[in-house]
Design an enzyme around this catalytic site. Structure first.
Site, PDB file in Angstrom:
ATOM      1  N   CYS A   1     -22.680   6.421   9.522  1.00  0.00           N
ATOM      2  CA  CYS A   1     -23.321   5.328  10.270  1.00  0.00           C
ATOM      3  C   CYS A   1     -23.048   5.490  11.763  1.00  0.00           C
ATOM      4  O   CYS A   1     -23.954   5.331  12.589  1.00  0.00           O
ATOM      5  CB  CYS A   1     -22.799   3.966   9.808  1.00  0.00           C
ATOM      6  SG  CYS A   1     -23.190   3.562   8.102  1.00  0.00           S
TER       7      CYS A   1
ATOM      8  N   CYS B   1     -18.032   3.341   8.054  1.00  0.00           N
ATOM      9  CA  CYS B   1     -18.883   4.456   7.613  1.00  0.00           C
ATOM     10  C   CYS B   1     -19.047   5.507   8.707  1.00  0.00           C
ATOM     11  O   CYS B   1     -19.660   5.241   9.739  1.00  0.00           O
ATOM     12  CB  CYS B   1     -20.245   3.888   7.202  1.00  0.00           C
ATOM     13  SG  CYS B   1     -21.528   5.112   6.922  1.00  0.00           S
TER      14      CYS B   1
END
Length: 174
Positions: free
Chosen positions: A87, A84
């Protein structure tokens, strides 16, 4: 102890010999290096000057209870995934919030791909998903990346009043 290589914050991710993850943190007040375990009573303080240290730990399905739910401080949980992009972008902002709130907040990072039980338990549908836990109970939830100032404001608004900032104007701990 065989220590892992330090992360970019100068912290290593070794163990204390008992299996408990340990990070090495440099005190911003005096510059001394301190070992901070993932789980312990109270909150970490510098062994030299006693200043509060940021508490950043990793947890998974097997140790989340010990690391996050039994923490004596409110816990900011970062449910993230290695694949991600947002993230990875929010990680420095979360670490900054943990450093700014040293002694009043613990940051616990959970890789949802390695911890599917926690991902299901917290009904993660998008990452990053952030939770604030107080005594193991979720009291706030947020999905998506944000800059440090927005995350700091959200955390401060989410914290129980007993753990909130001492000076609301500055949003800095006392």
């Amino acid at each position: 102890m065989s220590a892992s290589p330090p992360d970019r914050g100068g912290r290593d991710r070794g163990t204390d010999g008992a299996g408990t993850a340990v990070r090495t943190v440099v005190c911003v007040t005096c510059g001394r290096t301190n070992r901070v375990p993932a789980a312990a009573e109270g909150s970490p303080r510098c062994g030299n000057c006693r200043a509060p240290l940021p508490w950043i730990a990793e947890a998974g399905d097997a140790d989340f209870g010990e690391v996050a739910e039994r923490a004596s401080l409110p816990v900011l949980v970062d449910l993230w995934a290695a694949w991600c992009g947002p993230c990875r972008q929010v990680t420095p902002a979360l670490e900054q919030v943990a450093e700014d709130r040293a002694g009043r907040l613990k940051l616990v990072k959970v890789d949802i791909d390695k911890s599917p039980v926690l991902a299901r338990r917290f009904e993660v549908q998008a990452v990053p998903t952030l939770l604030v836990l107080d005594h193991g109970r979720p009291i706030a939830r947020r999905t998506g990346a944000a800059p440090a100032n927005a995350l700091r404001r959200w955390v401060d608004e989410s914290l129980p009043t007993s753990h909130g900032p001492a000076d609301p104007a500055s949003r800095r701990p006392s």
